[in-house]
Design a protein around this motif. Sequence first.
Motif, PDB file in Angstrom:
ATOM      1  N   ARG A 182       0.870  -1.176   0.000  1.00  0.00           N
ATOM      2  CA  ARG A 182       0.000   0.000   0.000  1.00  0.00           C
ATOM      3  C   ARG A 182       0.903   1.222   0.000  1.00  0.00           C
ATOM      4  NH1 ARG A 182      -3.549  -3.229   3.532  1.00  0.00           N
ATOM      5  NH2 ARG A 182      -5.309  -3.843   2.209  1.00  0.00           N
ATOM      6  N   GLY A 183       1.020   1.804  -1.181  1.00  0.00           N
ATOM      7  CA  GLY A 183       1.982   2.885  -1.326  1.00  0.00           C
ATOM      8  C   GLY A 183       3.387   2.325  -1.198  1.00  0.00           C
ATOM      9  N   LYS A 184       4.165   2.906  -0.294  1.00  0.00           N
ATOM     10  CA  LYS A 184       5.518   2.427  -0.050  1.00  0.00           C
ATOM     11  C   LYS A 184       5.576   1.442   1.112  1.00  0.00           C
ATOM     12  CE  LYS A 184       7.835   6.555  -1.837  1.00  0.00           C
ATOM     13  NZ  LYS A 184       8.808   7.641  -1.541  1.00  0.00           N
ATOM     14  N   ALA A 185       4.433   1.208   1.730  1.00  0.00           N
ATOM     15  CA  ALA A 185       4.383   0.303   2.878  1.00  0.00           C
ATOM     16  C   ALA A 185       3.911  -1.083   2.459  1.00  0.00           C
ATOM     17  CB  ALA A 185       3.451   0.869   3.945  1.00  0.00           C
ATOM     18  N   VAL A 186       4.313  -2.092   3.240  1.00  0.00           N
ATOM     19  CA  VAL A 186       3.833  -3.460   3.076  1.00  0.00           C
ATOM     20  C   VAL A 186       3.110  -3.832   4.362  1.00  0.00           C
ATOM     21  CG1 VAL A 186       4.456  -5.863   2.675  1.00  0.00           C
ATOM     22  CG2 VAL A 186       5.731  -4.048   1.536  1.00  0.00           C
ATOM     23  N   GLU A 187       1.807  -4.129   4.254  1.00  0.00           N
ATOM     24  CA  GLU A 187       0.981  -4.351   5.433  1.00  0.00           C
ATOM     25  C   GLU A 187       0.357  -5.738   5.406  1.00  0.00           C
ATOM     26  OE1 GLU A 187      -1.953  -1.303   5.282  1.00  0.00           O
ATOM     27  OE2 GLU A 187      -0.509   0.347   5.524  1.00  0.00           O
ATOM     28  N   GLU A 188       0.151  -6.321   6.587  1.00  0.00           N
ATOM     29  CA  GLU A 188      -0.547  -7.597   6.681  1.00  0.00           C
ATOM     30  C   GLU A 188      -2.028  -7.418   6.372  1.00  0.00           C
ATOM     31  OE1 GLU A 188       0.028 -10.169   9.974  1.00  0.00           O
ATOM     32  OE2 GLU A 188       2.197  -9.827  10.098  1.00  0.00           O
ATOM     33  N   ASP A 189      -2.554  -8.292   5.527  1.00  0.00           N
ATOM     34  CA  ASP A 189      -3.973  -8.229   5.178  1.00  0.00           C
ATOM     35  C   ASP A 189      -4.402  -9.572   4.596  1.00  0.00           C
ATOM     36  OD1 ASP A 189      -6.545  -7.662   4.487  1.00  0.00           O
ATOM     37  OD2 ASP A 189      -6.073  -6.060   3.064  1.00  0.00           O
ATOM     38  N   ILE A 190      -4.865 -10.461   5.460  1.00  0.00           N
ATOM     39  CA  ILE A 190      -5.256 -11.798   5.022  1.00  0.00           C
ATOM     40  C   ILE A 190      -6.465 -11.751   4.095  1.00  0.00           C
ATOM     41  CG2 ILE A 190      -6.890 -12.351   6.873  1.00  0.00           C
ATOM     42  CD1 ILE A 190      -4.132 -14.708   5.566  1.00  0.00           C
ATOM     43  N   SER A 191      -7.249 -10.673   4.183  1.00  0.00           N
ATOM     44  CA  SER A 191      -8.443 -10.600   3.329  1.00  0.00           C
ATOM     45  C   SER A 191      -8.063 -10.525   1.856  1.00  0.00           C
ATOM     46  CB  SER A 191      -9.315  -9.401   3.727  1.00  0.00           C
ATOM     47  OG  SER A 191      -8.664  -8.177   3.469  1.00  0.00           O
ATOM     48  N   ASP A 192      -6.879 -10.000   1.543  1.00  0.00           N
ATOM     49  CA  ASP A 192      -6.449  -9.960   0.145  1.00  0.00           C
ATOM     50  C   ASP A 192      -6.251 -11.367  -0.408  1.00  0.00           C
ATOM     51  OD1 ASP A 192      -5.325  -8.371  -2.224  1.00  0.00           O
ATOM     52  OD2 ASP A 192      -3.670  -9.726  -1.763  1.00  0.00           O
ATOM     53  N   LEU A 193      -5.789 -12.280   0.439  1.00  0.00           N
ATOM     54  CA  LEU A 193      -5.647 -13.679   0.013  1.00  0.00           C
ATOM     55  C   LEU A 193      -7.003 -14.307  -0.254  1.00  0.00           C
ATOM     56  CD1 LEU A 193      -3.984 -16.258  -0.456  1.00  0.00           C
ATOM     57  CD2 LEU A 193      -3.980 -16.615   2.022  1.00  0.00           C
ATOM     58  N   MET A 194      -8.030 -13.861   0.486  1.00  0.00           N
ATOM     59  CA  MET A 194      -9.370 -14.406   0.307  1.00  0.00           C
ATOM     60  C   MET A 194     -10.125 -13.754  -0.839  1.00  0.00           C
ATOM     61  SD  MET A 194     -10.670 -15.149   4.213  1.00  0.00           S
ATOM     62  CE  MET A 194     -10.057 -13.656   5.000  1.00  0.00           C
ATOM     63  N   ARG A 195      -9.540 -12.743  -1.440  1.00  0.00           N
ATOM     64  CA  ARG A 195     -10.144 -12.138  -2.622  1.00  0.00           C
ATOM     65  C   ARG A 195     -10.243 -13.216  -3.712  1.00  0.00           C
ATOM     66  NH1 ARG A 195     -10.270  -6.835  -3.215  1.00  0.00           N
ATOM     67  NH2 ARG A 195      -8.572  -6.618  -1.705  1.00  0.00           N
ATOM     68  N   PRO A 196     -11.394 -13.413  -4.349  1.00  0.00           N
ATOM     69  CA  PRO A 196     -11.523 -14.504  -5.330  1.00  0.00           C
ATOM     70  C   PRO A 196     -10.426 -14.540  -6.378  1.00  0.00           C
ATOM     71  CG  PRO A 196     -13.684 -13.615  -4.847  1.00  0.00           C
ATOM     72  CD  PRO A 196     -12.696 -12.738  -4.125  1.00  0.00           C
TER      73      PRO A 196
ATOM     74  N   ILE B 229       2.712 -23.890  -1.100  1.00  0.00           N
ATOM     75  CA  ILE B 229       1.921 -22.737  -1.512  1.00  0.00           C
ATOM     76  C   ILE B 229       2.792 -21.504  -1.325  1.00  0.00           C
ATOM     77  CG2 ILE B 229      -0.076 -21.283  -1.012  1.00  0.00           C
ATOM     78  CD1 ILE B 229      -1.674 -23.660  -0.354  1.00  0.00           C
ATOM     79  N   ALA B 230       2.784 -20.625  -2.302  1.00  0.00           N
ATOM     80  CA  ALA B 230       3.663 -19.458  -2.257  1.00  0.00           C
ATOM     81  C   ALA B 230       3.401 -18.600  -1.030  1.00  0.00           C
ATOM     82  CB  ALA B 230       3.487 -18.625  -3.517  1.00  0.00           C
ATOM     83  N   ARG B 231       4.476 -18.090  -0.451  1.00  0.00           N
ATOM     84  CA  ARG B 231       4.358 -17.054   0.569  1.00  0.00           C
ATOM     85  C   ARG B 231       4.089 -15.722  -0.127  1.00  0.00           C
ATOM     86  NH1 ARG B 231      10.013 -18.001   3.600  1.00  0.00           N
ATOM     87  NH2 ARG B 231      10.281 -20.161   2.915  1.00  0.00           N
ATOM     88  N   TYR B 232       3.736 -14.733   0.660  1.00  0.00           N
ATOM     89  CA  TYR B 232       3.345 -13.455   0.057  1.00  0.00           C
ATOM     90  C   TYR B 232       4.481 -12.844  -0.761  1.00  0.00           C
ATOM     91  CZ  TYR B 232       6.074 -10.704   3.394  1.00  0.00           C
ATOM     92  OH  TYR B 232       7.099 -10.156   4.105  1.00  0.00           O
ATOM     93  N   ASN B 233       5.729 -12.932  -0.266  1.00  0.00           N
ATOM     94  CA  ASN B 233       6.840 -12.323  -0.993  1.00  0.00           C
ATOM     95  C   ASN B 233       7.123 -13.063  -2.301  1.00  0.00           C
ATOM     96  OD1 ASN B 233       7.793 -14.361   1.048  1.00  0.00           O
ATOM     97  ND2 ASN B 233       9.710 -14.129  -0.062  1.00  0.00           N
ATOM     98  N   GLN B 234       6.962 -14.396  -2.286  1.00  0.00           N
ATOM     99  CA  GLN B 234       7.148 -15.170  -3.515  1.00  0.00           C
ATOM    100  C   GLN B 234       6.059 -14.836  -4.529  1.00  0.00           C
ATOM    101  OE1 GLN B 234       6.941 -18.908  -1.433  1.00  0.00           O
ATOM    102  NE2 GLN B 234       9.127 -19.307  -1.703  1.00  0.00           N
TER     103      GLN B 234
END
Length: 332
Positions: free
Chosen positions: A216-230, A254-259
Amino acid sequence: MSKGLVHENVDVEILRKRLKELGWENGEDYGLAKDMILQNLLYDRVFDEKFMELNENNMRDLEDEERKEVLDNVKNVLRASGEEAILNYLKYGIDLTVKKRKMKFILIDFENIERNVYFYGHEIKFPARSGEIRPDLTLFVNGIPIAVVEVEASTRPESWRDGVDQIRRYEVQSPDLFKFVQLGICYADKKLFIPTFPNREGSKRSSQPQPWKVERGKAVEEDISDLMRPSTLLNMVRWYTFFRRLNGEKDKIIARYNQYRASEKAFNRILSYLVDKNEEAARGLIWHWQGSGKTYTMFFIANKFFEKFFERKPLIFFVLDRKELQKQLCED
């Protein structure tokens, strides 16, 4: 859910609201009521309808009885198959011979994701070795259970451990369900996900629960809901979920977020160069730290590139600067 019932109910309702915002419908709108038991694991009412719709070109010249036979054959194949085969069927579809013609029947449309139906079930029951299990939320795509969510009180410290342990117990208690369920999500004081597959022997699983983060912008934030996005969830199933054999044991990757982020950016750079002829996209650099899973990031990028451009006969090189990396590459 196991402790702090009042607080967990609050978290469940917050999550249900968020799922609606993400594009998940309430399963009750499709007749999937709370506490309903799905003996066949699939929600047939939706699965049957979407299967016919997604495969209408193959079905067009068939009589009603022949269409029903195809549908029954597909369900029989799914019931008789193991988790590795089912993952492939989810990704690529099922090949059947109909009227002496080989046809491919898809279960999920990954190219036109708006053609799929996405809904969640609240406390739906599934058959288990002894009785039933009842995940807090189950995410269905076209009537197929793809993910389970276990909710624990977000106000209780370390509640995520109970959520992860519960998902691990489900893998043991209901192995047939987890032939379909690709990942489990713990929604607690920490929001984490884990790869899932049947654990018939009750062995200890080595994979660690992981957070999901977004830029989000220049920041990287935890947000599990993005993974649940269809769109994200389908992308993960299609391109970033694999089985492997390690020291003779089956494991699931299963890929991690950075991968995931790195692989998607790299592939989009490739598209920009090959499709849009953008010369600036002819090169790129990914910087990852030690232990971040760089080997799998390379595989994820290479696999997606190879499959997407298969007709152009792609050639992929892995360039290494140390012999021990060659051994690691082969083992992974």
